[in-house]
Design a protein around this motif. Structure first.
Motif, PDB file in Angstrom:
ATOM      1  N   UNK A 237       0.821  -1.224   0.000  1.00 51.67           N
ATOM      2  CA  UNK A 237       0.000   0.000   0.000  1.00 51.67           C
ATOM      3  C   UNK A 237       0.849   1.267   0.000  1.00 51.67           C
ATOM      4  N   UNK A 238       2.070   1.166   0.497  1.00 55.80           N
ATOM      5  CA  UNK A 238       2.943   2.350   0.551  1.00 55.80           C
ATOM      6  C   UNK A 238       3.415   2.778  -0.830  1.00 55.80           C
ATOM      7  N   UNK A 239       3.474   1.823  -1.767  1.00 58.50           N
ATOM      8  CA  UNK A 239       3.937   2.068  -3.135  1.00 58.50           C
ATOM      9  C   UNK A 239       5.342   2.674  -3.166  1.00 58.50           C
ATOM     10  N   UNK A 240       6.162   2.305  -2.184  1.00 55.90           N
ATOM     11  CA  UNK A 240       7.514   2.860  -2.084  1.00 55.90           C
ATOM     12  C   UNK A 240       8.378   2.437  -3.269  1.00 55.90           C
ATOM     13  N   UNK A 241       9.289   3.311  -3.659  1.00 60.54           N
ATOM     14  CA  UNK A 241      10.233   2.987  -4.738  1.00 60.54           C
ATOM     15  C   UNK A 241      11.199   1.887  -4.307  1.00 60.54           C
ATOM     16  N   UNK A 242      11.654   1.958  -3.056  1.00 60.26           N
ATOM     17  CA  UNK A 242      12.546   0.923  -2.550  1.00 60.26           C
ATOM     18  C   UNK A 242      12.045   0.435  -1.190  1.00 60.26           C
ATOM     19  N   UNK A 243      12.328  -0.834  -0.908  1.00 61.14           N
ATOM     20  CA  UNK A 243      11.879  -1.460   0.336  1.00 61.14           C
ATOM     21  C   UNK A 243      13.094  -1.974   1.100  1.00 61.14           C
ATOM     22  N   UNK A 244      13.174  -1.602   2.373  1.00 61.99           N
ATOM     23  CA  UNK A 244      14.213  -2.114   3.268  1.00 61.99           C
ATOM     24  C   UNK A 244      13.497  -3.015   4.266  1.00 61.99           C
ATOM     25  N   UNK A 245      13.722  -4.315   4.120  1.00 62.34           N
ATOM     26  CA  UNK A 245      12.998  -5.321   4.897  1.00 62.34           C
ATOM     27  C   UNK A 245      13.900  -5.894   5.993  1.00 62.34           C
ATOM     28  N   UNK A 246      13.482  -5.738   7.234  1.00 64.69           N
ATOM     29  CA  UNK A 246      14.244  -6.264   8.365  1.00 64.69           C
ATOM     30  C   UNK A 246      13.835  -7.686   8.687  1.00 64.69           C
ATOM     31  N   UNK A 247      14.313  -8.620   7.891  1.00 60.48           N
ATOM     32  CA  UNK A 247      13.975 -10.040   8.061  1.00 60.48           C
ATOM     33  C   UNK A 247      15.174 -10.794   8.617  1.00 60.48           C
ATOM     34  N   UNK A 248      14.896 -11.994   9.140  1.00 61.95           N
ATOM     35  CA  UNK A 248      15.973 -12.763   9.734  1.00 61.95           C
ATOM     36  C   UNK A 248      16.128 -14.158   9.197  1.00 61.95           C
ATOM     37  N   UNK A 249      15.286 -14.556   8.238  1.00 55.46           N
ATOM     38  CA  UNK A 249      15.357 -15.927   7.726  1.00 55.46           C
ATOM     39  C   UNK A 249      14.822 -15.985   6.310  1.00 55.46           C
ATOM     40  N   UNK A 250      15.094 -17.101   5.645  1.00 55.30           N
ATOM     41  CA  UNK A 250      14.562 -17.325   4.296  1.00 55.30           C
ATOM     42  C   UNK A 250      13.049 -17.374   4.297  1.00 55.30           C
ATOM     43  N   UNK A 251      12.477 -18.032   5.295  1.00 53.76           N
ATOM     44  CA  UNK A 251      11.023 -18.162   5.368  1.00 53.76           C
ATOM     45  C   UNK A 251      10.367 -16.793   5.502  1.00 53.76           C
ATOM     46  N   UNK A 252      10.938 -15.946   6.333  1.00 53.60           N
ATOM     47  CA  UNK A 252      10.376 -14.612   6.569  1.00 53.60           C
ATOM     48  C   UNK A 252      10.492 -13.738   5.320  1.00 53.60           C
ATOM     49  N   UNK A 253      11.699 -13.640   4.770  1.00 54.83           N
ATOM     50  CA  UNK A 253      11.890 -12.837   3.563  1.00 54.83           C
ATOM     51  C   UNK A 253      11.065 -13.394   2.412  1.00 54.83           C
ATOM     52  N   UNK A 254      11.026 -14.735   2.306  1.00 52.82           N
ATOM     53  CA  UNK A 254      10.277 -15.374   1.233  1.00 52.82           C
ATOM     54  C   UNK A 254       8.789 -15.083   1.290  1.00 52.82           C
ATOM     55  N   UNK A 255       8.224 -15.004   2.490  1.00 56.33           N
ATOM     56  CA  UNK A 255       6.793 -14.722   2.641  1.00 56.33           C
ATOM     57  C   UNK A 255       6.457 -13.328   2.118  1.00 56.33           C
ATOM     58  N   UNK A 256       7.289 -12.349   2.430  1.00 51.39           N
ATOM     59  CA  UNK A 256       7.065 -10.988   1.927  1.00 51.39           C
ATOM     60  C   UNK A 256       7.178 -10.948   0.404  1.00 51.39           C
ATOM     61  N   UNK A 257       8.219 -11.566  -0.124  1.00 49.63           N
ATOM     62  CA  UNK A 257       8.457 -11.518  -1.569  1.00 49.63           C
ATOM     63  C   UNK A 257       7.323 -12.199  -2.326  1.00 49.63           C
ATOM     64  N   UNK A 258       6.844 -13.323  -1.825  1.00 48.23           N
ATOM     65  CA  UNK A 258       5.717 -13.996  -2.475  1.00 48.23           C
ATOM     66  C   UNK A 258       4.469 -13.122  -2.472  1.00 48.23           C
TER      67      UNK A 258
END
Length: 418
Positions: A237-258
Motif C-alpha cells: 500500500x505504501x507504493x515505495x520505490x525501494x523497500x528495506x525489509x528487516x527479516x531474519x530468515x529465508x522463510x520470513x523474507x520469502x513470505x514478503x516476496x511472495x
C-alpha cells in the motif's frame, strides 16, 4: 584415650585427598579435564529445531566442516577436535542449561557461540561464569555489547561485521545513483529482533532525510510471527520505490516476496537483512531463481570465488561433504567456519587451550578468515576491520555488487519486474 595410628593416617590422607580435589576443581576453571587427552572437545549450543533452525543448522555445518579440515591436517596442537553440540530449540533458558552442561558436565575445553542476539547473550553470560571465551560467528548487536558492559563481562567476541553497519553498503549505493535514477520514496518494515531493528534504524538515519519515508514500520512485529500478510500489505500500500525489509530468515523474507509478487508490486529495489544470504534455502523459499532475481542482501565480505584466506579449501570441502554447489552455501555456515578459524589461530598463538590466555590473545591479535580479516575493538570486541558488502541475486547466483572495487558484477537497478 589412645588413637589408632592407622585411623590417624587415614584421616590425614582423606583431608589431603579433599584438598587436592578442591585445588583441581579451582585449577579447572577456564580449562578442561580433556587437556591431557588426544582429543580436544569444543561445545556449542545451537538451535537445531524451532524458529532459528536455519541459522543453527548452518552454523553446525560450518563448525563440523572446520573441525574435519583441522583433523585431516593433524589436529589442533596435535589433538583431534570433537564438536559437541546441544540443541537449545531457540530458547534462551535452554542455552543457559546447555552451556552449563557442556562445561560443567561434559568438561568441554572450549565453546563456540550463537549468532541470534537473544541466544548469544545467555550463552556468553553463562560461559563467563566459568572463565570461558565465547566467540560469536555473527556481528555483535548493540544489545549484546550493552549486556556485556552492564554485566561487566569481557568474554564475547564477534567476528563478523557489526550489525549496525550491515546496510551501509546499500545506503551508499542508493545515494550514489544519478539524480535521474535515484528513488524518491522508501519503506522500512521489519521484526522486533535486535538484528533487524538496529540495521533499519541505522539505514533510516543515513537515507531517511534524503528520501521520503512513506512507511516507517521497523520493529512492528514479533520475531515469532508466522503470518506476514498484514505487514506485506502495508508495504504494498505504501507504493515505495525501494523497500528495506528487516527479516531474519529465508522463510520470513520469502513470505514478503511472495506476497509482493502475488500483488504485482515491483519496487525498484528490495533489500532484506536476512534470508537471501542463505543460498538454496532462500531459492526454495521464494520459488526459484526467477523470483529471487534482483533481491539485495547485506553481509560480511564473502562469496564463493573471493580470494580470502583458505576459501578455496572451504568451498571445495563443503561441496565434497554436503553436496550441491558453492553458490548454495549459507552465510551462517561461512560464519561458523570463520569462527573456528579465529579460535584455531588464537589457540596456536597462545600455544594453549587455557581460556584466560585465549582471551588475552583475542583482545590483542589479528586473524585471517574466509570472510576476511578480523581484529577486535578494544572496548566492545566487535570486528573493527570488517567491510560491509552488498550482494544481489543475479541469474541464479548471489554476487557481490558493491563496493565497486570488490564487485563481481554491476548491480541490477531497477529490479526486474515479477
Amino acid at each position: 584415650m589412645s588413637v589408632n595410628p592407622v585411623v590417624r593416617i587415614s584421616k590425614v590422607l582423606s583431608l589431603l585427598t579433599v584438598t587436592l580435589l578442591v585445588l583441581a576443581g579451582v585449577s579447572a576453571c577456564g580449562t578442561s579435564s580433556d587437556s591431557t587427552q588426544d582429543t580436544i572437545t569444543i561445545g556449542a549450543s545451537l538451535s537445531l529445531k524451532g524458529d532459528f533452525s536455519d541459522s543453527g543448522l548452518g552454523l553446525k555445518k560450518g563448525y563440523e566442516l572446520w573441525a574435519d579440515n583441522i583433523n585431516k591436517s593433524g589436529g589442533l596442537l596435535g589433538k583431534q577436535i570433537k564438536i559437541d553440540i546441544l540443541d537449545d530449540g531457540g530458547t534462551p533458558a535452554q542455552v543457559t542449561t546447555n552451556i552449563n552442561t557442556l562445561i560443567h558436565n561434559h568438561k568441554d575445553s572450549l565453546v563456540l557461540g550463537e549468532v541470534i542476539t537473544g541466544l548469544a547473550i545467555p550463552g556468553f553470560e553463562t560461559a563467563d561464569r566459568y572463565g570461558y571465551a565465547y566467540i560469536s560467528p555473527g556481528g555483535l548487536t548493540g544489545k549484546i555489547t550493552a549486556a556485556e558492559k552492564d554485566d561487566n563481562k569481557h568474554n564475547v567476541f564477534g567476528i563478523s561485521l557489526p550489525i549496525k553497519s550491515y546496510l551501509s553498503s546499500f545506503d551508499q549505493y542508493v545515494l550514489s545513483l544519478p539524480a535521474d535514477q535515484k528513488p524518491q520514496t522508501v519503506a522500512f518494515m521489519g521484526s522486533q529482533s535486535p538484528f533487524a531493528t538496529q540495521q533499519l534504524a541505522f539505514s533510516k538515519a543515513e537515507i531517511g532525510d534524503k528520501l521520503k519515508v512513506v512507511l516507517d514500520a521497523g520493529g512492528s512485529y514479533p520475531e515469532e510471527t508466522t503470518d506476514y500478510t498484514p505487514m506485506a500489505q502495508q508495504v504494498v500500500n505504501s507504493k515505495a520505490d525501494i523497500v528495506v525489509l528487516g527479516s531474519g530468515s529465508s522463510a520470513e523474507a520469502g513470505a514478503f516476496i511472495k506476497a509482493f509478487k502475488q500483488q504485482h508490486y515491483n519496487p525498484k529495489a528490495l533489500i532484506a537483512t536476512g534470508g537471501p544470504d542463505e543460498g538454496k534455502a532462500f531459492l526454495d523459499a521464494v520459488g526459484g531463481a526467477d523470483t529471487a532475481e534482483g533481491v539485495f542482501v547485506p553481509n560480511s565480505g564473502w562469496y564463493p570465488q573471493i580470494k580470502n584466506y583458505q576459501n578455496d579449501v572451504f568451498t571445495k570441502s563443503y561441496v565434497a561433504k554436503y553436496g550441491g554447489t558453492a553458490d548454495e552455501i549459507a552465510s551462517d555456515t561461512v560464519q561458523g567456519y570463520a569462527a573456528g578459524q579465529v579460535l584455531e589461530q588464537a589457540v596456536k598463538k597462545a600455544n594453549s587451550f587455557d581460556n584466560a590466555k585465549l582471551q588475552d590473545v583475542l583482545k590483542s591479535a589479528s586473524f585471517d578468515t574466509v570472510q576476511g580479516p578480523v581484529q577486535f575493538d578494544e572496548t566492545d570486541h566487535t570486528n573493527k576491520v570488517a567491510i560491509p558488502f552488498l550482494f544481489q541475486w543475479l541469474s541464479g547466483h548471489l554476487q557481490a555488487v558493491y563496493p565497486a572495487n570488490e564487485a563481481q558484477a554491476n548491480p541490477e537497478y531497477p529490479k526486474k519486474t515479477w
